[in-house]
Motif scaffolding. Sequence first.
Motif, PDB file in Angstrom:
ATOM      1  N   THR A 145       0.848  -1.188   0.000  1.00 27.86           N
ATOM      2  CA  THR A 145       0.000   0.000   0.000  1.00 27.86           C
ATOM      3  C   THR A 145       0.880   1.233   0.000  1.00 27.86           C
ATOM      4  O   THR A 145       1.917   1.271   0.653  1.00 27.86           O
ATOM      5  CB  THR A 145      -0.932   0.020   1.231  1.00 27.86           C
ATOM      6  N   ARG A 148      -2.278   4.125   2.936  1.00 26.98           N
ATOM      7  CA  ARG A 148      -2.822   3.667   4.209  1.00 26.98           C
ATOM      8  C   ARG A 148      -2.895   2.151   4.222  1.00 26.98           C
ATOM      9  O   ARG A 148      -3.172   1.517   3.212  1.00 26.98           O
ATOM     10  CB  ARG A 148      -4.214   4.243   4.411  1.00 26.98           C
ATOM     11  N   ASP A 149      -2.685   1.574   5.392  1.00 23.51           N
ATOM     12  CA  ASP A 149      -2.757   0.124   5.550  1.00 23.51           C
ATOM     13  C   ASP A 149      -4.191  -0.364   5.391  1.00 23.51           C
ATOM     14  O   ASP A 149      -5.140   0.375   5.672  1.00 23.51           O
ATOM     15  CB  ASP A 149      -2.234  -0.291   6.931  1.00 23.51           C
ATOM     16  N   ARG A 175      -7.739   2.914  -0.083  1.00 22.52           N
ATOM     17  CA  ARG A 175      -7.672   2.097   1.120  1.00 22.52           C
ATOM     18  C   ARG A 175      -8.515   0.854   0.914  1.00 22.52           C
ATOM     19  O   ARG A 175      -9.590   0.910   0.334  1.00 22.52           O
ATOM     20  CB  ARG A 175      -8.198   2.858   2.318  1.00 22.52           C
TER      21      ARG A 175
END
Length: 183
Positions: A145, A148-149, A175
């Motif tokens: 990514t 963001r995770d 995301r």
Amino acid sequence: MTARAGGPDHRPPPISDDDRDTGVRRVQEAYAGGLISYEEMDARLQQVLTARMHGELVTALAPLPEEDADTTATITAVGGRIVRRGAWRIPRVLRVESALGRVHLDLSRAIIEHPVVDIELRLGTGRARITVPRDAIVDVEGLRTGWRDPIYQTRRSSRPGGPRIRISGAMGMGRLKIRHARR
């Protein structure tokens, strides 16, 4: 001075990580399908993981069944939405590519015929949501990514025998949200 055929200028390229991953997957599927013993799986995995050239990889995989072309599908959109839900047939490998749009894959009522399903995401911007069956085991180790995770909470307990969903690929500014179906 001219280069000879077979000389240093004409070395075959080494195998790629994708080739190696495909080899590992084929060996594991052959074992899961009861086509080879545990000992043979272990030996073939060792061959695949230590192979440097395509010939070595071909030798390790030669007795195994070929991957069926019908087991791979690609869904592509430049913009807009990609939505799959209801009773749809999940291929062994699903590639999803979207530059700008949103992605929603609902696997909760889908027909999953393979013990392991690989979902490869290639997403630019935009969000992605994947709903998996209640008893699925989800692996996001192969996903890169950029911003963001992924949001995913592992289930505390799942019944044995559920499909293994491996999510890999790359996401830019979006995301990924993964959740288990309630029923």
